[in-house]
Design a protein around this motif. Structure first.
Motif, PDB file in Angstrom:
ATOM      1  N   ARG A   5       0.530  -1.056   0.055  1.00 41.10           N
ATOM      2  CA  ARG A   5      -0.058  -0.051  -0.053  1.00 41.10           C
ATOM      3  C   ARG A   5       0.428   1.440   0.053  1.00 41.10           C
ATOM      4  N   GLY A   6       1.700   1.075   0.695  1.00 40.98           N
ATOM      5  CA  GLY A   6       2.624   2.383   0.915  1.00 40.98           C
ATOM      6  C   GLY A   6       3.628   3.135  -0.661  1.00 40.98           C
ATOM      7  N   LEU A   7       4.030   2.015  -1.461  1.00 40.78           N
ATOM      8  CA  LEU A   7       4.106   1.809  -3.137  1.00 40.78           C
ATOM      9  C   LEU A   7       2.885   2.349  -3.166  1.00 40.78           C
ATOM     10  N   TRP A   8       2.215   1.707  -3.894  1.00 41.24           N
ATOM     11  CA  TRP A   8       0.479   2.545  -4.392  1.00 41.24           C
ATOM     12  C   TRP A   8       0.838   4.347  -4.405  1.00 41.24           C
ATOM     13  N   VAL A   9       0.636   4.458  -3.092  1.00 38.57           N
ATOM     14  CA  VAL A   9       0.829   6.312  -1.842  1.00 38.57           C
ATOM     15  C   VAL A   9       1.870   7.027  -2.486  1.00 38.57           C
ATOM     16  N   ALA A  10       3.093   5.882  -2.944  1.00 36.78           N
ATOM     17  CA  ALA A  10       4.033   6.786  -3.112  1.00 36.78           C
ATOM     18  C   ALA A  10       4.164   7.225  -4.405  1.00 36.78           C
ATOM     19  N   MET A  11       3.300   5.707  -5.404  1.00 41.24           N
ATOM     20  CA  MET A  11       3.269   6.379  -6.447  1.00 41.24           C
ATOM     21  C   MET A  11       1.781   7.293  -6.923  1.00 41.24           C
ATOM     22  N   VAL A  12       0.720   7.264  -6.090  1.00 43.72           N
ATOM     23  CA  VAL A  12       0.216   8.074  -6.405  1.00 43.72           C
ATOM     24  C   VAL A  12       0.267   9.517  -6.244  1.00 43.72           C
ATOM     25  N   ALA A  15       2.636  10.818  -9.102  1.00 46.51           N
ATOM     26  CA  ALA A  15       2.116  11.629 -10.458  1.00 46.51           C
ATOM     27  C   ALA A  15       0.932  12.730 -10.357  1.00 46.51           C
ATOM     28  N   GLY A  16       0.745  13.067  -8.701  1.00 48.66           N
ATOM     29  CA  GLY A  16       0.241  14.057  -8.115  1.00 48.66           C
ATOM     30  C   GLY A  16       0.847  15.652  -8.687  1.00 48.66           C
ATOM     31  N   LEU A  17       2.199  14.953  -7.999  1.00 52.78           N
ATOM     32  CA  LEU A  17       3.368  15.928  -8.613  1.00 52.78           C
ATOM     33  C   LEU A  17       3.559  16.999 -10.382  1.00 52.78           C
ATOM     34  N   PHE A  18       2.994  15.332 -10.857  1.00 56.47           N
ATOM     35  CA  PHE A  18       3.078  16.057 -12.343  1.00 56.47           C
ATOM     36  C   PHE A  18       1.577  16.418 -12.815  1.00 56.47           C
ATOM     37  N   VAL A  19       1.211  16.043 -12.168  1.00 57.46           N
ATOM     38  CA  VAL A  19      -0.624  16.974 -12.312  1.00 57.46           C
ATOM     39  C   VAL A  19      -0.212  18.669 -11.936  1.00 57.46           C
ATOM     40  N   ALA A  20       0.422  18.759 -11.041  1.00 57.14           N
ATOM     41  CA  ALA A  20       0.233  19.921  -9.804  1.00 57.14           C
ATOM     42  C   ALA A  20       1.317  20.790 -11.239  1.00 57.14           C
ATOM     43  N   LEU A  21       2.631  19.874 -11.655  1.00 56.67           N
ATOM     44  CA  LEU A  21       3.686  20.677 -12.235  1.00 56.67           C
ATOM     45  C   LEU A  21       2.704  20.653 -13.557  1.00 56.67           C
ATOM     46  N   ALA A  46      -4.215  18.130  -4.666  1.00 55.73           N
ATOM     47  CA  ALA A  46      -5.106  17.973  -3.854  1.00 55.73           C
ATOM     48  C   ALA A  46      -6.631  17.237  -4.952  1.00 55.73           C
ATOM     49  N   GLY A  47      -7.142  17.990  -5.502  1.00 54.22           N
ATOM     50  CA  GLY A  47      -8.132  16.987  -6.543  1.00 54.22           C
ATOM     51  C   GLY A  47      -7.598  15.680  -7.008  1.00 54.22           C
ATOM     52  N   PHE A  48      -6.380  15.610  -7.155  1.00 52.21           N
ATOM     53  CA  PHE A  48      -5.869  14.099  -7.937  1.00 52.21           C
ATOM     54  C   PHE A  48      -6.005  13.519  -6.854  1.00 52.21           C
ATOM     55  N   VAL A  49      -5.124  13.843  -6.125  1.00 52.36           N
ATOM     56  CA  VAL A  49      -4.348  12.936  -5.451  1.00 52.36           C
ATOM     57  C   VAL A  49      -5.807  12.247  -3.774  1.00 52.36           C
ATOM     58  N   GLY A  50      -6.639  13.279  -3.850  1.00 49.91           N
ATOM     59  CA  GLY A  50      -7.764  12.661  -3.387  1.00 49.91           C
ATOM     60  C   GLY A  50      -8.763  11.967  -3.830  1.00 49.91           C
ATOM     61  N   LEU A  51      -9.046  11.848  -5.477  1.00 53.48           N
ATOM     62  CA  LEU A  51      -9.621  11.073  -5.980  1.00 53.48           C
ATOM     63  C   LEU A  51      -9.092   9.514  -6.421  1.00 53.48           C
ATOM     64  N   ALA A  52      -6.774   9.760  -6.280  1.00 51.89           N
ATOM     65  CA  ALA A  52      -6.717   8.400  -6.900  1.00 51.89           C
ATOM     66  C   ALA A  52      -7.019   7.912  -5.853  1.00 51.89           C
ATOM     67  N   LEU A  53      -6.347   8.017  -4.350  1.00 55.90           N
ATOM     68  CA  LEU A  53      -6.600   7.267  -3.076  1.00 55.90           C
ATOM     69  C   LEU A  53      -8.111   7.051  -2.602  1.00 55.90           C
ATOM     70  N   ALA A  54      -9.013   7.299  -3.178  1.00 55.59           N
ATOM     71  CA  ALA A  54     -10.247   7.278  -2.436  1.00 55.59           C
ATOM     72  C   ALA A  54     -10.357   5.780  -3.828  1.00 55.59           C
ATOM     73  N   VAL A  55     -10.562   6.134  -4.765  1.00 57.78           N
ATOM     74  CA  VAL A  55     -10.781   5.306  -5.996  1.00 57.78           C
ATOM     75  C   VAL A  55      -9.656   3.785  -5.815  1.00 57.78           C
TER      76      VAL A  55
END
Length: 64
Positions: A5-12, A15-21, A46-55
């Motif tokens: 799970r920690g690896l998945w959170v790190a990947m999310v 990816a959120g950093l790329f979306v923010a950039l 915030a939107g991407f990470v929140g949605l991705a973690l919810a999914v």
């Protein structure tokens, strides 16, 4: 999936950093001031990470 799970959170988050950039740069190129571009990037993150973690949570609970 629970054991990595920690690896998945790190990947999310990565990816959120790329979306923010991308959001911040596109806002800046569109003529927005730098502070507002930073806020646009932060909102995208915030939107991407929140949605991705919810999914991710939904998908892992569906397997149990």
């Amino acid at each position: 999936m629970n054991n990595i799970r920690g690896l998945w959170v790190a990947m999310v988050v990565t990816a959120g950093l790329f979306v923010a950039l991308a959001g911040g740069v596109l806002a800046w190129l569109g003529g927005t001031s730098v502070p507002l571009s930073i806020l646009a990037g932060a909102a995208g993150f915030a939107g991407f990470v929140g949605l991705a973690l919810a999914v991710m949570t939904f998908l892992t609970r569906a397997q149990d």
